[in-house]
Write a protein that holds these residues in place. Structure first.
Motif: not given
Length: 298
Positions: A133, A190-191, A193-194
C-alpha cells in the motif's frame, strides 16, 4: 531479547502498524523501560532548580520555556526536549549531569512500538519486506513519511506528527549500519504510482529508491500489477532473521501489527516471501521499471 527451545523470540510486542500511518493511538507511551530513568531525570531537574534558588517561572524565563512546561516536566507529565535539558544544565550549573540524559530522553520520545521494531531490526542480519500500500518505512523520504502520517485519521497534532517522522527517520540507521544486514524489499507497483503528498514528493521518493538501490546490501524489487502469479495476496509482511538462526515475522492489517514467532508460521511466511521475490521483477529490471515510472512523471 531471548528465545525459547522452539526458537520463539520474547520481549517485543507491537500493537499497531509500523510502515503505514495507521494506529489506534499515537499518545506518548514512554511508561515502560524508560519510565524510571525519565522520572529520575525530571526529579533531578526539580532538585537542581531548587538548589539554584529559582522558581519554575524563573527557570522557564531563563531557558525560554513556559511555566506550564517546566511544571509538567518536573512532574514527569511531559518529556523534556533535549534543548530543554541542555539549557537547564547550563543555567542550573549541573556540569553535564542533566545534559547527559538527552539520548535516553530522545529515544523515549519515540512510540514504544517503533522502539521495539528498531531494536529487532538492529539485531537482524537479514530483513525482507513486502509492502502493498505504501513505500516501506525504511525506504521513505522524510517528506513522504510526513505526508503519510499527515493523512492519518483521526488526525495527529503537529507535535505528534514531528515525533513520528523523527522516529521513522531514526529507524533508517539500519541502512548505514556496520556490519550491514541484507535488506530486501518487494514493492507493489501501485506504491510507486500513488502520489502521497503530491507529485513532487513522489518524484523525490522514486529518486530516493534509485539512490538506495546503489547500496550493495539493499535489493529493491517491483511486483507489477500485470503479473498473474502472486504469493502474498494476503497482505504486507516482513521477515527478520538473526545470528542465532532464529527468525520472526510480522504482518499488518488495519490498526494492528502482529509479531509472529511461532517457527511453523514464520516458515510459511518465509516461503511466501521467497516465492514472491521469484515472481517479482529482478532488482535490475525493477530499477528500469522505477526509472520508467519516474520518466512518465516529467
Amino acid at each position: 531479547m531471548s528465545t525459547d527451545n522452539g526458537g520463539r523470540r520474547h520481549g517485543y510486542q507491537t500493537d499497531h502498524t509500523t510502515n503505514g500511518a495507521d494506529g489506534a493511538s499515537w499518545e506518548e507511551d514512554w511508561e515502560d523501560d524508560y519510565g524510571p530513568a525519565i522520572r529520575a531525570t525530571c526529579r533531578q531537574i526539580k532538585l537542581w532548580r531548587e538548589g539554584a534558588g529559582l522558581t519554575q517561572q524563573e527557570l522557564g524565563d531563563a531557558i525560554g520555556y513556559s511555566l506550564g512546561m517546566v511544571s509538567a516536566v518536573e512532574r514527569a507529565r511531559r518529556l523534556p526536549h533535549p534543548d530543554f535539558l541542555a539549557k537547564a544544565d547550563r543555567i542550573l550549573g549541573a556540569d553535564g549531569k542533566l545534559a547527559a540524559m538527552k539520548k535516553d530522553v530522545e529515544e523515549a520520545r519515540y512510540p514504544k512500538k517503533v522502539r521495539d521494531l528498531a531494536k529487532l531490526e538492529s539485531e537482524a542480519v537479514e530483513v525482507g519486506s513486502y509492502t502493498n500500500t505504501v513505500i516501506d518505512g525504511l525506504l521513505q523520504t522524510e517528506e513522504y513519511a510526513r505526508a503519510l502520517f499527515g493523512l492519518r485519521l483521526p488526525a495527529c497534532s503537529e507535535e505528534e506528527l514531528e515525533r513520528l517522522v523523527a522516529a521513522r527517520m531514526a529507524r533508517q540507521e539500519i541502512l548505514t549500519r556496520h556490519p550491514a544486514p541484507l535488506l530486501t524489499f518487494v514493492q507493489e507497483e501501485a506504491t510507486l504510482r500513488r502520489p502521497l503528498g503530491g507529485r513532487a514528493v513522489l518524484r523525490h521518493q522514486l529518486e530516493h529508491l534509485l539512490e538506495l538501490s546503489e547500496l550493495r546490501h539493499v535489493k529493491i524489487q517491483v511486483m507489477p500489477t500485470e503479473i498473474e502469479e502472486h504469493a502474498a495476496l494476503s497482505g504486507s509482511l516482513r521477515v527478520l532473521s538473526f545470528k542465532d538462526r532464529t527468525a520472526v515475522a510480522q504482518n499488518e492489517v488495519q490498526l494492528t501489527s502482529r509479531l509472529i514467532s511461532d517457527p511453523k508460521e514464520v516458515r510459511i511466511l518465509e516461503m511466501r516471501y521467497g516465492m514472491l521475490r521469484a515472481q517479482a521483477l529482478t532488482p535490475r529490471e525493477s530499477l528500469a521499471f522505477i526509472r520508467k515510472v519516474l520518466g512518465e512523471m516529467t
